[in-house]
Design a protein around this motif. Sequence first.
Motif, PDB file in Angstrom:
ATOM      1  N   VAL A 120       0.857  -1.193   0.000  1.00  0.00           N
ATOM      2  CA  VAL A 120       0.000   0.000   0.000  1.00  0.00           C
ATOM      3  C   VAL A 120       0.893   1.243   0.000  1.00  0.00           C
ATOM      4  CG1 VAL A 120      -1.731   1.265   1.347  1.00  0.00           C
ATOM      5  CG2 VAL A 120      -1.794  -1.241   1.244  1.00  0.00           C
ATOM      6  N   PRO A 121       0.593   2.213  -0.850  1.00  0.00           N
ATOM      7  CA  PRO A 121       1.413   3.434  -0.902  1.00  0.00           C
ATOM      8  C   PRO A 121       1.380   4.194   0.424  1.00  0.00           C
ATOM      9  CG  PRO A 121      -0.154   3.367  -2.738  1.00  0.00           C
ATOM     10  CD  PRO A 121      -0.497   2.230  -1.831  1.00  0.00           C
ATOM     11  N   LEU A 122       2.364   5.051   0.619  1.00  0.00           N
ATOM     12  CA  LEU A 122       2.397   5.897   1.814  1.00  0.00           C
ATOM     13  C   LEU A 122       1.231   6.882   1.796  1.00  0.00           C
ATOM     14  CD1 LEU A 122       6.217   6.732   1.856  1.00  0.00           C
ATOM     15  CD2 LEU A 122       4.995   5.078   3.313  1.00  0.00           C
ATOM     16  N   ALA A 123       0.806   7.261   2.989  1.00  0.00           N
ATOM     17  CA  ALA A 123      -0.311   8.212   3.090  1.00  0.00           C
ATOM     18  C   ALA A 123       0.161   9.608   2.707  1.00  0.00           C
ATOM     19  CB  ALA A 123      -0.847   8.209   4.519  1.00  0.00           C
ATOM     20  N   ALA A 124      -0.548  10.234   1.793  1.00  0.00           N
ATOM     21  CA  ALA A 124      -0.199  11.580   1.356  1.00  0.00           C
ATOM     22  C   ALA A 124      -0.573  12.599   2.426  1.00  0.00           C
ATOM     23  CB  ALA A 124      -0.928  11.903   0.057  1.00  0.00           C
ATOM     24  N   LEU A 125       0.253  13.609   2.558  1.00  0.00           N
ATOM     25  CA  LEU A 125      -0.030  14.710   3.477  1.00  0.00           C
ATOM     26  C   LEU A 125      -0.163  15.990   2.660  1.00  0.00           C
ATOM     27  CD1 LEU A 125       2.645  13.891   6.200  1.00  0.00           C
ATOM     28  CD2 LEU A 125       0.207  13.364   6.283  1.00  0.00           C
ATOM     29  N   ARG A 126      -0.811  16.937   3.246  1.00  0.00           N
ATOM     30  CA  ARG A 126      -0.906  18.240   2.608  1.00  0.00           C
ATOM     31  C   ARG A 126       0.392  18.989   2.882  1.00  0.00           C
ATOM     32  NH1 ARG A 126      -4.354  22.664   4.143  1.00  0.00           N
ATOM     33  NH2 ARG A 126      -4.297  21.624   6.157  1.00  0.00           N
ATOM     34  N   VAL A 127       0.876  19.705   1.909  1.00  0.00           N
ATOM     35  CA  VAL A 127       2.111  20.460   2.125  1.00  0.00           C
ATOM     36  C   VAL A 127       1.986  21.811   1.449  1.00  0.00           C
ATOM     37  CG1 VAL A 127       3.267  19.413   0.113  1.00  0.00           C
ATOM     38  CG2 VAL A 127       4.640  20.369   1.973  1.00  0.00           C
ATOM     39  N   GLU A 128       2.508  22.826   2.115  1.00  0.00           N
ATOM     40  CA  GLU A 128       2.535  24.150   1.503  1.00  0.00           C
ATOM     41  C   GLU A 128       3.764  24.885   2.005  1.00  0.00           C
ATOM     42  OE1 GLU A 128      -0.955  26.262   2.621  1.00  0.00           O
ATOM     43  OE2 GLU A 128      -0.844  25.610   4.703  1.00  0.00           O
ATOM     44  N   VAL A 129       4.111  25.938   1.292  1.00  0.00           N
ATOM     45  CA  VAL A 129       5.244  26.762   1.699  1.00  0.00           C
ATOM     46  C   VAL A 129       4.699  28.100   2.183  1.00  0.00           C
ATOM     47  CG1 VAL A 129       7.338  27.913   0.939  1.00  0.00           C
ATOM     48  CG2 VAL A 129       6.776  25.626   0.090  1.00  0.00           C
ATOM     49  N   LYS A 130       5.059  28.422   3.422  1.00  0.00           N
ATOM     50  CA  LYS A 130       4.612  29.691   4.012  1.00  0.00           C
ATOM     51  C   LYS A 130       5.852  30.458   4.435  1.00  0.00           C
ATOM     52  CE  LYS A 130       0.164  28.574   6.140  1.00  0.00           C
ATOM     53  NZ  LYS A 130      -0.431  28.080   7.377  1.00  0.00           N
ATOM     54  N   ASP A 131       6.031  31.626   3.862  1.00  0.00           N
ATOM     55  CA  ASP A 131       7.181  32.466   4.201  1.00  0.00           C
ATOM     56  C   ASP A 131       8.490  31.697   4.106  1.00  0.00           C
ATOM     57  OD1 ASP A 131       5.366  34.502   4.764  1.00  0.00           O
ATOM     58  OD2 ASP A 131       5.172  33.848   6.859  1.00  0.00           O
ATOM     59  N   GLY A 132       8.606  30.900   3.073  1.00  0.00           N
ATOM     60  CA  GLY A 132       9.838  30.158   2.859  1.00  0.00           C
ATOM     61  C   GLY A 132       9.992  28.923   3.733  1.00  0.00           C
ATOM     62  N   ARG A 133       8.980  28.585   4.505  1.00  0.00           N
ATOM     63  CA  ARG A 133       9.024  27.402   5.371  1.00  0.00           C
ATOM     64  C   ARG A 133       8.061  26.340   4.831  1.00  0.00           C
ATOM     65  NH1 ARG A 133      12.916  27.755   9.096  1.00  0.00           N
ATOM     66  NH2 ARG A 133      11.721  26.471  10.541  1.00  0.00           N
ATOM     67  N   ILE A 134       8.487  25.107   4.974  1.00  0.00           N
ATOM     68  CA  ILE A 134       7.613  24.005   4.540  1.00  0.00           C
ATOM     69  C   ILE A 134       6.711  23.616   5.714  1.00  0.00           C
ATOM     70  CG2 ILE A 134       7.560  21.613   3.764  1.00  0.00           C
ATOM     71  CD1 ILE A 134      10.385  22.108   2.626  1.00  0.00           C
ATOM     72  N   VAL A 135       5.440  23.584   5.430  1.00  0.00           N
ATOM     73  CA  VAL A 135       4.471  23.187   6.449  1.00  0.00           C
ATOM     74  C   VAL A 135       3.674  22.005   5.888  1.00  0.00           C
ATOM     75  CG1 VAL A 135       2.498  23.882   7.841  1.00  0.00           C
ATOM     76  CG2 VAL A 135       4.304  25.537   7.319  1.00  0.00           C
ATOM     77  N   ALA A 136       3.708  20.905   6.636  1.00  0.00           N
ATOM     78  CA  ALA A 136       2.978  19.716   6.184  1.00  0.00           C
ATOM     79  C   ALA A 136       2.008  19.302   7.271  1.00  0.00           C
ATOM     80  CB  ALA A 136       3.938  18.575   5.887  1.00  0.00           C
ATOM     81  N   GLY A 137       0.933  18.691   6.838  1.00  0.00           N
ATOM     82  CA  GLY A 137      -0.058  18.256   7.822  1.00  0.00           C
ATOM     83  C   GLY A 137      -0.999  17.250   7.219  1.00  0.00           C
ATOM     84  N   PRO A 138      -1.973  16.852   8.004  1.00  0.00           N
ATOM     85  CA  PRO A 138      -2.924  15.851   7.522  1.00  0.00           C
ATOM     86  C   PRO A 138      -3.695  16.371   6.327  1.00  0.00           C
ATOM     87  CG  PRO A 138      -3.639  16.811   9.617  1.00  0.00           C
ATOM     88  CD  PRO A 138      -2.282  17.345   9.338  1.00  0.00           C
ATOM     89  N   ASP A 139      -4.001  15.475   5.427  1.00  0.00           N
ATOM     90  CA  ASP A 139      -4.772  15.850   4.243  1.00  0.00           C
ATOM     91  C   ASP A 139      -6.174  16.223   4.690  1.00  0.00           C
ATOM     92  OD1 ASP A 139      -4.900  16.373   1.633  1.00  0.00           O
ATOM     93  OD2 ASP A 139      -4.708  14.312   0.944  1.00  0.00           O
ATOM     94  N   ALA A 140      -6.601  17.404   4.319  1.00  0.00           N
ATOM     95  CA  ALA A 140      -7.909  17.881   4.800  1.00  0.00           C
ATOM     96  C   ALA A 140      -9.051  17.209   4.066  1.00  0.00           C
ATOM     97  CB  ALA A 140      -8.013  19.381   4.645  1.00  0.00           C
TER      98      ALA A 140
END
Length: 140
Positions: A120-140
Amino acid sequence: MPGRPAPSRRTVLRGAALAPVAGLGAAACSPGGSTEPAQPTAPVDLGAESEVPRGGAALYRDHNVVVSRGEDGTFAAYSTICTHARCPINKLEGTTLICPCHGSEFDAATGEVLREPATVPLAALRVEVKDGRIVAGPDA
Ligand code: FES
């Protein structure tokens, strides 16, 4: 003639010895799961976006997250809890994640399985870049 011999025979059953001794060994049901590694349940700041090169990936062991970046600059993030038996994956070679437990391999760019026993593939997370920082979290 009166005087019946009133045969009041009472058999008092003392049935104590017949009571089954139930369930003495079944009480050890622990809540469990408290030490299991977990993927993020809230957005986490992983660090500077420059830590993930184009066409590469970075493994954030403390958060059980891998972030990859396509040649076009697009980010993707996946939980690094192995889908085989939930070991935290601790090794990244290029863009290949390698599970220490049974050797499953995953593509950090897509989450897909490259090598079994995981299927089974890995669980995808949501990711975005805020002010040059990577922020990842649970997929909404
Ligand atoms: Fe990862 Fe088994 S837990 S390969």
